[in-house]
Design a protein around this motif. Structure first.
Motif, PDB file in Angstrom:
ATOM      1  N   ASP A 145     -69.464  18.001  18.078  1.00 11.25           N
ATOM      2  CA  ASP A 145     -69.553  18.678  16.778  1.00 11.25           C
ATOM      3  C   ASP A 145     -70.960  18.556  16.200  1.00 11.25           C
ATOM      4  O   ASP A 145     -71.513  19.533  15.684  1.00 11.25           O
ATOM      5  CB  ASP A 145     -68.525  18.077  15.812  1.00 11.25           C
ATOM      6  CG  ASP A 145     -67.086  18.365  16.226  1.00 11.25           C
ATOM      7  OD1 ASP A 145     -66.883  19.337  17.005  1.00 11.25           O
ATOM      8  OD2 ASP A 145     -66.196  17.609  15.801  1.00 11.25           O
ATOM      9  N   SER A 146     -71.578  17.366  16.268  1.00  8.01           N
ATOM     10  CA  SER A 146     -72.930  17.187  15.736  1.00  8.01           C
ATOM     11  C   SER A 146     -73.936  18.007  16.524  1.00  8.01           C
ATOM     12  O   SER A 146     -74.851  18.611  15.944  1.00  8.01           O
ATOM     13  CB  SER A 146     -73.308  15.708  15.781  1.00  8.01           C
ATOM     14  OG  SER A 146     -72.433  14.926  15.004  1.00  8.01           O
ATOM     15  N   SER A 193     -71.097  10.068  15.530  1.00  6.44           N
ATOM     16  CA  SER A 193     -72.128  10.765  14.762  1.00  6.44           C
ATOM     17  C   SER A 193     -71.487  11.894  13.977  1.00  6.44           C
ATOM     18  O   SER A 193     -70.463  12.455  14.393  1.00  6.44           O
ATOM     19  CB  SER A 193     -73.199  11.328  15.697  1.00  6.44           C
ATOM     20  OG  SER A 193     -72.645  12.309  16.563  1.00  6.44           O
ATOM     21  N   HIS A 194     -72.072  12.242  12.853  1.00  7.97           N
ATOM     22  CA  HIS A 194     -71.642  13.391  12.071  1.00  7.97           C
ATOM     23  C   HIS A 194     -72.813  13.850  11.205  1.00  7.97           C
ATOM     24  O   HIS A 194     -73.830  13.142  11.069  1.00  7.97           O
ATOM     25  CB  HIS A 194     -70.400  13.069  11.215  1.00  7.97           C
ATOM     26  CG  HIS A 194     -70.623  11.997  10.203  1.00  7.97           C
ATOM     27  ND1 HIS A 194     -70.631  10.658  10.515  1.00  7.97           N
ATOM     28  CD2 HIS A 194     -70.868  12.070   8.848  1.00  7.97           C
ATOM     29  CE1 HIS A 194     -70.835   9.939   9.427  1.00  7.97           C
ATOM     30  NE2 HIS A 194     -70.987  10.774   8.402  1.00  7.97           N
ATOM     31  N   THR A 195     -72.691  15.028  10.616  1.00 11.65           N
ATOM     32  CA  THR A 195     -73.770  15.644   9.843  1.00 11.65           C
ATOM     33  C   THR A 195     -73.326  15.856   8.395  1.00 11.65           C
ATOM     34  O   THR A 195     -72.126  15.998   8.109  1.00 11.65           O
ATOM     35  CB  THR A 195     -74.167  16.991  10.464  1.00 11.65           C
ATOM     36  OG1 THR A 195     -73.020  17.850  10.490  1.00 11.65           O
ATOM     37  CG2 THR A 195     -74.717  16.797  11.870  1.00 11.65           C
ATOM     38  N   GLU A 196     -74.329  15.873   7.502  1.00 10.21           N
ATOM     39  CA  GLU A 196     -74.098  16.126   6.084  1.00 10.21           C
ATOM     40  C   GLU A 196     -75.196  17.047   5.573  1.00 10.21           C
ATOM     41  O   GLU A 196     -76.344  16.972   6.033  1.00 10.21           O
ATOM     42  CB  GLU A 196     -74.115  14.820   5.268  1.00 10.21           C
ATOM     43  CG  GLU A 196     -73.020  13.831   5.623  1.00 10.21           C
ATOM     44  CD  GLU A 196     -73.146  12.539   4.843  1.00 10.21           C
ATOM     45  OE1 GLU A 196     -74.160  12.421   4.080  1.00 10.21           O
ATOM     46  OE2 GLU A 196     -72.284  11.652   4.992  1.00 10.21           O
ATOM     47  N   THR A 205     -73.620  21.708  15.515  1.00  6.94           N
ATOM     48  CA  THR A 205     -74.174  21.939  14.172  1.00  6.94           C
ATOM     49  C   THR A 205     -75.699  21.985  14.217  1.00  6.94           C
ATOM     50  O   THR A 205     -76.329  22.830  13.577  1.00  6.94           O
ATOM     51  CB  THR A 205     -73.694  20.834  13.215  1.00  6.94           C
ATOM     52  OG1 THR A 205     -72.262  20.819  13.174  1.00  6.94           O
ATOM     53  CG2 THR A 205     -74.237  21.066  11.820  1.00  6.94           C
TER      54      THR A 205
END
Length: 248
Positions: A148-149, A124-127, A152
């Motif tokens: 990390d996600s 998973s990651h964020t934008e 955030t």
């Protein structure tokens, strides 16, 4: 010579006088002895007499008909009397106070949302999105977040708690192979509830969070299918009260 003529004339006049009463007697004799001709017109009886005759004949030839009594006259309603409108009380009535229940009622606080923990191998990651929004991308068929996600989202939720005039819409999508419609919506709902729990722990009121699990994206949607978009909206302005204290 003149005397015989005068005598003849006197005799003729005398005979004429004798024949006139005879003729008059013949005219006034019995009508049955006269030659049969057109019957003499008879005088019309009055209408009242004819009606009486017909009525008597009808009663004599038919059975007596029972006469129905005339319907009673409907009483005429009188106009309603003028009623006096009661005056407006100077103050509203006191509120109704309900007595407490006669048995003790156990009150429970609302259940807190579940704690969200990070999954080390979660893809998973964020934008960042325009207008201050945030997008979270998930692995297919999963709602797990890596460290990390998660960090955030916690920082983003703390910032949202300082702006109570904003509401947060969580629009979640998900996809799976095949034509199943139910399972993608369930996965999208799980992702929306995960992000909602993170924001509630960060201090965001539950009345400001609006999860929307849409499932499969539309055919013309070019954005990633397994995503959750955090959209920030401003609460509609409350209507200003009017002169009497009610909203316009």
């Amino acid at each position: 010579m003149n005397r015989p003529i005068l005598s003849s004339l006197s005799l003729a006049a005398f005979l004429a006088c004798l024949s006139l009463p005879a003729a008059q007697a013949q005219v006034t004799s019995n009508l049955d002895d006269l030659p049969q001709g057109k019957p003499a017109p008879t005088a019309k009886k009055p209408a009242a007499a004819l009606q009486t005759a017909h009525t008597s004949a009808a009663h004599s030839n038919t059975k007596p008909v029972s006469q129905k009594p005339a319907p009673a006259a409907t009483p005429v309603k009188s106009a309603p009397a003028h009623e006096t409108v009661p005056g407006v009380p100077p103050a509203p009535p006191p509120p109704v106070v309900l007595p407490p229940p006669f048995v003790p009622v156990q009150l429970h606080p609302p259940a807190p949302p579940a704690d969200v923990t990070a999954v080390a191998d979660a893809a998973s990651h964020t934008e960042s999105l325009p207008d201050g929004g945030l997008r979270v991308l998930f692995a297919s068929g999963s709602d797990a977040l890596n460290a990390d996600s998660l960090k955030t989202l916690q920082t983003y939720g703390t910032e949202l708690s300082h702006h109570p005039e904003e509401r947060v819409v969580l629009i979640a999508h998900a996809t799976l192979p095949g034509d199943d419609v139910s399972m993608p919506r369930r996965i999208a709902l799980a992702r929306a509830l995960t992000v909602r729990s993170i924001f509630i722990h960060a201090g965001v009121a539950t009345t400001r969070l609006y999860p929307r699990a849409l499932g499969r994206p539309d055919a013309g949607d070019s954005a990633p299918a397994d995503r959750l978009d955090i959209v920030i909206e401003t609460n509609p302005a409350a209507p200003s009260p009017s002169a009497n204290g009610l909203p316009k």
